[in-house]
Design a protein around this motif. Structure first.
Motif, mmCIF file in Angstrom:
data_model
loop_
_atom_site.group_PDB
_atom_site.id
_atom_site.type_symbol
_atom_site.label_atom_id
_atom_site.label_comp_id
_atom_site.label_asym_id
_atom_site.label_seq_id
_atom_site.Cartn_x
_atom_site.Cartn_y
_atom_site.Cartn_z
ATOM 1 N N GLY A 55 26.299 14.394 2.531
ATOM 2 C CA GLY A 55 26.542 12.967 2.381
ATOM 3 C C GLY A 55 26.731 12.505 0.945
ATOM 4 O O GLY A 55 26.838 11.312 0.685
ATOM 5 N N VAL A 56 26.753 13.445 -0.006
ATOM 6 C CA VAL A 56 26.973 13.094 -1.412
ATOM 7 C C VAL A 56 28.067 14.005 -1.972
ATOM 8 O O VAL A 56 28.303 15.090 -1.464
ATOM 9 N N ASP A 57 28.732 13.545 -3.033
ATOM 10 C CA ASP A 57 29.682 14.393 -3.739
ATOM 11 C C ASP A 57 28.921 15.292 -4.694
ATOM 12 O O ASP A 57 27.989 14.849 -5.367
ATOM 13 N N ARG A 58 29.367 16.545 -4.775
ATOM 14 C CA ARG A 58 28.689 17.507 -5.633
ATOM 15 C C ARG A 58 29.730 18.357 -6.356
ATOM 16 O O ARG A 58 30.621 18.912 -5.722
ATOM 17 N N GLU A 87 28.227 11.403 -18.032
ATOM 18 C CA GLU A 87 28.137 9.952 -17.863
ATOM 19 C C GLU A 87 29.461 9.452 -17.292
ATOM 20 O O GLU A 87 30.522 9.793 -17.810
ATOM 21 N N TYR A 88 29.382 8.643 -16.239
ATOM 22 C CA TYR A 88 30.603 8.138 -15.600
ATOM 23 C C TYR A 88 30.309 6.811 -14.912
ATOM 24 O O TYR A 88 29.163 6.459 -14.657
ATOM 25 N N ASP A 89 31.372 6.084 -14.624
ATOM 26 C CA ASP A 89 31.286 4.792 -13.930
ATOM 27 C C ASP A 89 31.886 4.925 -12.546
ATOM 28 O O ASP A 89 32.876 5.642 -12.356
ATOM 29 N N THR A 90 31.316 4.223 -11.583
ATOM 30 C CA THR A 90 31.868 4.138 -10.238
ATOM 31 C C THR A 90 31.853 2.678 -9.807
ATOM 32 O O THR A 90 31.150 1.859 -10.403
ATOM 33 N N PRO A 91 32.604 2.323 -8.775
ATOM 34 C CA PRO A 91 32.561 0.934 -8.296
ATOM 35 C C PRO A 91 31.164 0.502 -7.823
ATOM 36 O O PRO A 91 30.797 -0.659 -7.955
ATOM 37 N N SER A 92 30.370 1.438 -7.323
ATOM 38 C CA SER A 92 29.041 1.088 -6.823
ATOM 39 C C SER A 92 28.015 0.941 -7.952
ATOM 40 O O SER A 92 27.117 0.107 -7.863
ATOM 41 N N ASN A 93 28.125 1.776 -8.988
ATOM 42 C CA ASN A 93 27.177 1.771 -10.101
ATOM 43 C C ASN A 93 27.936 1.705 -11.412
ATOM 44 O O ASN A 93 28.840 2.506 -11.650
ATOM 45 N N ASP A 151 26.869 12.763 -7.074
ATOM 46 C CA ASP A 151 27.013 11.313 -6.977
ATOM 47 C C ASP A 151 26.524 10.875 -5.604
ATOM 48 O O ASP A 151 26.963 11.408 -4.578
ATOM 49 N N GLN A 152 25.653 9.890 -5.575
ATOM 50 C CA GLN A 152 25.002 9.473 -4.328
ATOM 51 C C GLN A 152 25.906 8.668 -3.400
ATOM 52 O O GLN A 152 25.545 8.424 -2.257
ATOM 53 N N THR A 153 27.086 8.250 -3.872
ATOM 54 C CA THR A 153 27.914 7.357 -3.060
ATOM 55 C C THR A 153 29.282 7.928 -2.718
ATOM 56 O O THR A 153 30.171 7.182 -2.320
ATOM 57 N N ASN A 154 29.498 9.232 -2.858
ATOM 58 C CA ASN A 154 30.784 9.872 -2.569
ATOM 59 C C ASN A 154 31.933 9.273 -3.365
ATOM 60 O O ASN A 154 33.032 9.122 -2.854
ATOM 61 N N GLU A 155 31.697 8.936 -4.617
ATOM 62 C CA GLU A 155 32.745 8.350 -5.456
ATOM 63 C C GLU A 155 33.026 9.204 -6.686
ATOM 64 O O GLU A 155 33.492 8.706 -7.702
#
Length: 175
Positions: free
Chosen positions: A62-65, A94-100, A133-137
């Motif tokens: 359920g997460v991206d790895r 370090e990276y940005d996602t729409p969720s975080n 990443d916990q949100t698959n992004e």
């Protein structure tokens, strides 16, 4: 005229005053870190923190790895001084996602206790900890890699330094 106890008392408390004076000198010498004075001396040199190979990018539980390998070349010997016990060195993604807005993941770490061990020249290191990443992004995301070192002094406060490494964009599809 004076008894041995009086003389012993004078020597003992004179020694305590000298110890207090030396402790105050050590405390004052730590002002460089505590008041954020700019140090004009030599700084640690980070030559390379670069990704060699992206080994896998997949959905896992359920997460991206992502698993990858990287090169690391740095000379952290200028960070050593009389008050430094050890350095905790790590590679940070370090990276940005729409969720975080900000995601930070430690990929690799090492404790450096001597100046000889502070010259890092590693090739093709596989990560100790996966980039998750916990949100698959994680797909199609730009990732900045940093080398960070945490100063652990004998006395005084802890502080961190970091240098920018490379920037890589992860693929759009799993593989």
């Amino acid at each position: 005229m004076h008894t041995y106890w009086v003389r012993l008392n004078a020597v003992f408390f004179y020694g305590l005053n000298v110890l207090l004076g030396l402790s105050c000198c050590a405390w004052v010498s730590c002002f460089q870190q505590d008041l954020n004075f700019k140090w004009e001396g030599p700084r640690p040199v980070v030559d390379t923190v670069g990704v060699n190979e992206l080994l896998s990018l997949r959905a896992h539980g359920g997460v991206d790895r992502a698993l990858l390998s990287f090169d690391l070349r740095a000379d952290l010997t200028p960070a050593f001084h009389w008050n430094l016990k050890q350095l905790f060195v790590f590679v940070l993604a370090e990276y940005d996602t729409p969720s975080n807005a900000l995601n930070q993941v430690i990929l690799w770490d090492r404790i450096v206790e001597t100046e000889e061990a502070a010259r890092l020249d590693e090739q093709n290191i596989y990560v100790k900890y996966a980039l998750i990443d916990q949100t698959n992004e994680l797909r199609n995301t730009s990732v900045n890699y940093y080398l960070v070192w945490d100063h652990m002094p004998v006395t005084g406060r802890l502080f961190m330094d970091r240098e920018q490494g490379s920037v890589a964009i992860l693929p759009k599809e799993y593989f």
